[in-house]
Scaffold this motif. Structure first.
Motif, mmCIF file in Angstrom:
data_model
loop_
_atom_site.group_PDB
_atom_site.id
_atom_site.type_symbol
_atom_site.label_atom_id
_atom_site.label_comp_id
_atom_site.label_asym_id
_atom_site.label_seq_id
_atom_site.Cartn_x
_atom_site.Cartn_y
_atom_site.Cartn_z
ATOM 1 N N LYS A 8 1.295 -1.092 0.481
ATOM 2 C CA LYS A 8 -0.172 0.261 0.282
ATOM 3 C C LYS A 8 0.833 1.361 0.095
ATOM 4 O O LYS A 8 2.040 1.787 0.781
ATOM 5 C CB LYS A 8 -0.567 -0.047 1.271
ATOM 6 N N HIS A 9 1.016 2.311 -1.170
ATOM 7 C CA HIS A 9 1.277 3.303 -0.989
ATOM 8 C C HIS A 9 1.041 4.561 -1.435
ATOM 9 O O HIS A 9 0.120 4.698 -1.637
ATOM 10 C CB HIS A 9 2.617 3.119 -2.409
ATOM 11 N N ARG A 10 1.652 5.062 -1.526
ATOM 12 C CA ARG A 10 0.835 6.704 -1.185
ATOM 13 C C ARG A 10 2.129 7.601 -1.518
ATOM 14 O O ARG A 10 3.023 7.764 -1.587
ATOM 15 C CB ARG A 10 -0.035 7.289 0.215
ATOM 16 N N ILE A 11 1.856 8.559 -2.672
ATOM 17 C CA ILE A 11 2.347 9.631 -3.038
ATOM 18 C C ILE A 11 1.855 11.158 -3.345
ATOM 19 O O ILE A 11 0.622 11.222 -4.422
ATOM 20 C CB ILE A 11 3.042 9.110 -4.724
ATOM 21 N N LEU A 12 1.909 12.356 -2.372
ATOM 22 C CA LEU A 12 1.435 12.942 -2.171
ATOM 23 C C LEU A 12 2.007 13.991 -3.767
ATOM 24 O O LEU A 12 3.882 13.876 -3.574
ATOM 25 C CB LEU A 12 1.358 14.097 -1.107
ATOM 26 N N SER A 58 6.897 16.433 -7.314
ATOM 27 C CA SER A 58 6.119 17.341 -8.446
ATOM 28 C C SER A 58 6.008 15.972 -8.704
ATOM 29 O O SER A 58 5.569 15.413 -8.376
ATOM 30 C CB SER A 58 7.360 18.250 -8.867
ATOM 31 N N PHE A 59 5.018 16.739 -9.493
ATOM 32 C CA PHE A 59 4.249 15.079 -10.836
ATOM 33 C C PHE A 59 4.754 14.723 -11.666
ATOM 34 O O PHE A 59 4.710 13.966 -11.757
ATOM 35 C CB PHE A 59 3.084 16.419 -12.286
ATOM 36 N N ALA A 60 6.115 15.381 -11.866
ATOM 37 C CA ALA A 60 7.754 15.046 -13.203
ATOM 38 C C ALA A 60 7.964 14.259 -12.442
ATOM 39 O O ALA A 60 8.473 12.539 -12.380
ATOM 40 C CB ALA A 60 8.084 15.772 -13.751
ATOM 41 N N GLU A 61 7.751 13.770 -10.695
ATOM 42 C CA GLU A 61 8.781 13.096 -9.545
ATOM 43 C C GLU A 61 7.596 12.148 -9.134
ATOM 44 O O GLU A 61 8.572 11.185 -9.315
ATOM 45 C CB GLU A 61 8.896 14.358 -8.152
ATOM 46 N N ALA A 62 6.225 11.986 -9.088
ATOM 47 C CA ALA A 62 5.762 11.475 -8.919
ATOM 48 C C ALA A 62 5.314 10.314 -10.277
ATOM 49 O O ALA A 62 5.107 8.937 -9.606
ATOM 50 C CB ALA A 62 4.370 11.963 -8.598
ATOM 51 N N CYS A 63 6.339 11.086 -11.856
ATOM 52 C CA CYS A 63 5.689 9.967 -12.125
ATOM 53 C C CYS A 63 6.951 8.903 -12.020
ATOM 54 O O CYS A 63 7.325 7.531 -12.682
ATOM 55 C CB CYS A 63 5.521 10.580 -14.050
ATOM 56 N N ARG A 64 8.165 9.454 -11.751
ATOM 57 C CA ARG A 64 9.435 8.663 -12.042
ATOM 58 C C ARG A 64 9.159 7.830 -10.512
ATOM 59 O O ARG A 64 9.596 6.746 -11.100
ATOM 60 C CB ARG A 64 10.675 10.042 -11.998
ATOM 61 N N ILE A 65 9.235 8.319 -9.496
ATOM 62 C CA ILE A 65 8.591 7.069 -8.667
ATOM 63 C C ILE A 65 7.577 5.784 -9.296
ATOM 64 O O ILE A 65 7.969 5.362 -8.747
ATOM 65 C CB ILE A 65 8.264 7.482 -7.041
#
Length: 191
Positions: A48-52, A80-87
């Motif tokens: 279970k994961h969460r990215i703000l 940032s959104f870009a970092e969230a997509c990278r994660i």
């Protein structure tokens, strides 16, 4: 079955929203990504994961806070959104692992925000609309929201509704219900 066929990412996003029209210049942006990893072979939720995510062109409205529990101060601590997509790509194999969401909203929101920001779309083509599969599995005339589907399946709503990490967890329970009924099917989406 190899690992990329056994594991499924169940994704649910929360985005900035308003009770009426968006304020001038504001657009709906992802502020939370909930992700639950499902092992289809063992029929378990294994992560279970969460990215703000910090919005760049909008802010969290009072309506949005009432709905999701997320505040502007909380999402300001996000990436940032870009970092969230990278994660998503680096830590959750989003580009190669099949994924599912409840309806098409999440897929379309990612596609729209990626196009708007120039960020590469983090997911592969194997997306399943779990709401559609559930409706077919239960032979429903009308597609249900996640909370209604949980009631129909006799499953509890765990956590807070409209919180990405909790909704992803609950949608994963519905996926496992469909797996148990031999009704789950992976699909591909053309973009």
């Amino acid at each position: 079955m190899n690992e990329n066929e056994e594991l499924l990412n169940v994704v649910d996003v929360e985005a900035t929203c308003w009770s009426g029209r968006a304020p001038a210049g504001a657009v709906s942006e992802i502020i939370e990504i909930g992700l639950t990893v499902v092992d289809l072979a063992t029929r378990e939720r294994i992560g279970k994961h969460r990215i703000l995510v910090r919005p760049e062109h909008s802010s969290v409205s009072e309506f949005c806070t009432e709905l999701t529990g997320l505040t502007q101060a909380e999402v300001d601590t996000g990436v940032s959104f870009a970092e969230a997509c990278r994660i998503l790509a680096a830590e959750h194999d989003a580009g190669t692992r099949a994924w599912a969401s409840w309806g098409d909203y999440d897929r379309k929101q990612f596609a729209s925000q990626c196009a708007m920001t120039g960020v590469a779309y983090p997911f592969g083509r194997r997306h399943t609309n779990a709401k559609l599969v559930f409706s077919e599995a239960y032979e429903l005339e009308r597609r249900q929201g996640m909370a209604g589907a949980l009631r129909i399946a006799g499953l509890p709503l765990e956590g807070r509704h409209h919180r990405g990490e909790d909704d992803a967890w609950n949608i994963a329970a519905l996926v496992l219900d469909m797996v148990g009924r031999d009704a789950w099917r992976l699909t591909s989406t053309d973009y």
